[in-house]
Motif scaffolding. Structure first.
Motif, PDB file in Angstrom:
ATOM      1  N   GLY A 119     -23.806   6.328  50.124  1.00  0.00           N
ATOM      2  CA  GLY A 119     -22.513   5.546  49.522  1.00  0.00           C
ATOM      3  C   GLY A 119     -21.943   4.853  50.894  1.00  0.00           C
ATOM      4  O   GLY A 119     -21.231   3.817  50.512  1.00  0.00           O
ATOM      5  N   LEU A 120     -22.156   5.315  52.023  1.00  0.00           N
ATOM      6  CA  LEU A 120     -21.590   4.627  53.184  1.00  0.00           C
ATOM      7  C   LEU A 120     -22.328   3.501  53.532  1.00  0.00           C
ATOM      8  O   LEU A 120     -21.773   2.288  53.935  1.00  0.00           O
ATOM      9  N   LYS A 121     -23.545   3.368  53.142  1.00  0.00           N
ATOM     10  CA  LYS A 121     -24.180   2.196  53.343  1.00  0.00           C
ATOM     11  C   LYS A 121     -23.537   1.066  52.421  1.00  0.00           C
ATOM     12  O   LYS A 121     -23.631  -0.391  52.662  1.00  0.00           O
ATOM     13  N   ILE A 350     -28.525  -5.089  55.589  1.00  0.00           N
ATOM     14  CA  ILE A 350     -27.206  -4.396  55.095  1.00  0.00           C
ATOM     15  C   ILE A 350     -27.675  -4.257  53.563  1.00  0.00           C
ATOM     16  O   ILE A 350     -27.662  -3.407  53.031  1.00  0.00           O
ATOM     17  N   TRP A 351     -27.914  -5.499  52.938  1.00  0.00           N
ATOM     18  CA  TRP A 351     -27.974  -5.532  51.423  1.00  0.00           C
ATOM     19  C   TRP A 351     -29.424  -4.895  50.984  1.00  0.00           C
ATOM     20  O   TRP A 351     -29.344  -4.146  50.038  1.00  0.00           O
ATOM     21  N   THR A 352     -30.333  -5.229  51.739  1.00  0.00           N
ATOM     22  CA  THR A 352     -31.610  -4.882  51.242  1.00  0.00           C
ATOM     23  C   THR A 352     -31.850  -3.221  51.338  1.00  0.00           C
ATOM     24  O   THR A 352     -32.650  -2.536  50.731  1.00  0.00           O
ATOM     25  N   SER A 353     -30.987  -2.753  52.418  1.00  0.00           N
ATOM     26  CA  SER A 353     -31.237  -1.229  52.480  1.00  0.00           C
ATOM     27  C   SER A 353     -30.378  -0.396  51.829  1.00  0.00           C
ATOM     28  O   SER A 353     -30.106   0.718  51.636  1.00  0.00           O
ATOM     29  N   SER A 354     -29.213  -1.147  51.043  1.00  0.00           N
ATOM     30  CA  SER A 354     -27.910  -0.417  50.324  1.00  0.00           C
ATOM     31  C   SER A 354     -28.156  -0.781  48.638  1.00  0.00           C
ATOM     32  O   SER A 354     -27.924   0.284  48.239  1.00  0.00           O
ATOM     33  N   ILE A 355     -28.375  -1.752  48.511  1.00  0.00           N
ATOM     34  CA  ILE A 355     -28.353  -2.350  46.997  1.00  0.00           C
ATOM     35  C   ILE A 355     -29.744  -2.326  46.279  1.00  0.00           C
ATOM     36  O   ILE A 355     -30.351  -3.020  46.367  1.00  0.00           O
TER      37      ILE A 355
END
Length: 395
Positions: A119-121, A350-355
């Protein structure tokens, strides 16, 4: 007496706000810049947009933890040298304390599987997107600067090396100087600093002196504490690109020499991703594994000392340069280039590791709306993100 009371009130304010950011700023250096922008610029207006963008541009030039240097710089501008130190303490100590504790109780645990981290990512996605939109509106208002930002985005995405960001900033400065050298713009506001240029010069001399003398002292004495201080100081002084870049350098410094095991290093790496604040606080974990809590504090002081010396040594000169008409065109190009760099970092990591799934994107949209449309405080968004991440893991 009134001046003393006023300074104390200012320092207390800086400490309270930076400590709250230290507890809630997840997502890495680019996300930190987003949190700073929301708290210090949008909400409190401690600096104007141009001054903040110029400070970010300066810290992108310097080696070391860029987001921490921006935080120190804001503290210095607000409350002098003590303000910079207090800002650093507030933003850094929460993660330092957490990682020293992790060094004792979390070795070997796979923290990447914890739902609240997921969630924090996703919170970081919303925060960074908000910051980039705000900065892009201010710093890339015309097609020329949009083109510079696009060029910076493409280069940093396709050519990911240690010095790519520095090269892109230099290229942006050259293009900006050529295109905007005759551009007429409103004058940049002057930043009032309680730092003399002579003091700044001493800081720069000390930075380079330690870089040269510490390895010599290490060889001459063979004292473990000096060897530790030297390794962490050099890691903090010679790294461009932020915390993600310093991690492999620290591994090279300490794992082959047998100071700690590969398993202990990787456990700390995972823990560092789980806590808020700057990634450079990974040094606190390493120092605590090697020499207890005193080792953790020594490692933290050593790795952040170069950032302090560089920001205190350059700020007085930078304020004069950024108001020089001959420099403004180059700085306009640099600020546009920084927007492209931030968009690149927004995508990877950020995007590639979170979404990773449609539900992640949907949750990111909810958090973004809470921040942008409902204008809720960032800490509420962070708490919601952590709770939502834990809930999604259970579904």
């Amino acid at each position: 007496m009134n001046n003393d009371k006023g300074l104390f009130k200012t320092l207390l304010e800086i400490l309270m706000i930076s400590t709250r950011l230290g507890f809630t700023s997840f997502g890495g250096p680019v996300a930190h810049l987003g949190y700073f922008h929301e708290e210090y610029i949008r909400r409190r207006r401690w600096m104007d947009e141009k001054a903040y963008a110029d400070l970010v541009a300066l810290c992108q030039f310097l080696p070391g933890p860029a987001s921490s240097q921006v935080g120190i710089g804001i503290g210095v501008i607000r409350g002098g040298i003590l303000g910079g130190f207090v800002s650093f303490l507030g933003f850094t100590l929460p993660s330092v304390a957490a990682l020293i504790i992790f060094a004792i109780i979390l070795q070997g645990m796979d923290v990447s599987d914890l739902g609240w981290i997921r969630g924090l990512k996703i919170v970081a996605v919303a925060v960074v997107a908000h910051a980039i939109l705000g900065m892009a509106q201010k710093l890339t208002p015309d097609l020329s600067r949009k083109a510079i930002a696009l060029l910076a985005l493409v280069i940093t995405l396709l050519w990911q090396t240690t010095y790519t960001q520095v090269g892109v900033i230099l290229l942006s400065a050259i293009i900006g100087f050529i295109i905007f050298r005759n551009h007429k713009d409103e004058a940049a506001s002057s930043i009032k600093l309680a730092i003399s240029k002579s003091f700044a010069t001493v800081c720069l001399v000390l930075f380079f002196s330690l870089l040269i003398l510490l390895p010599l002292l290490r060889e001459a004495t063979s004292i473990q504490w000096i060897a530790m201080f030297d390794s962490f100081y050099r890691s903090g002084a010679l790294v461009f690109g932020g915390g993600h870049v310093v991690l492999p350098l620290l591994e090279q410094e300490f794992v082959p020499s047998g100071w700690l095991s590969e398993e202990a290093f990787l456990a700390g790496y995972g823990a560092t991703q789980a806590v808020p604040g700057p990634l450079f606080t990974f040094a606190a974990y390493l120092g605590a594994v090697m020499n207890g809590w005193t080792g953790g504090l020594l490692a933290t002081a050593a790795i952040f000392l170069p950032a302090f010396l560089l920001i205190l040594g350059t700020l007085p000169f930078w304020d004069g340069l950024r108001r020089n008409p001959k420099i403004k065109g180059a700085l306009m190009g640099v600020n546009a280039g920084v927007v492209g760099i931030l968009i690149s970092a927004f995508y990877d990591p950020i995007w590639t590791s979170s979404i990773l799934a449609p539900i992640d994107f949907a949750f990111a949209a909810v958090l973004f709306s809470m921040l942008v449309f409902w204008k809720l405080p960032p800490w509420i968004v962070v708490v919601t993100g952590a709770a939502g991440g834990a809930l999604m893991t259970l579904l």
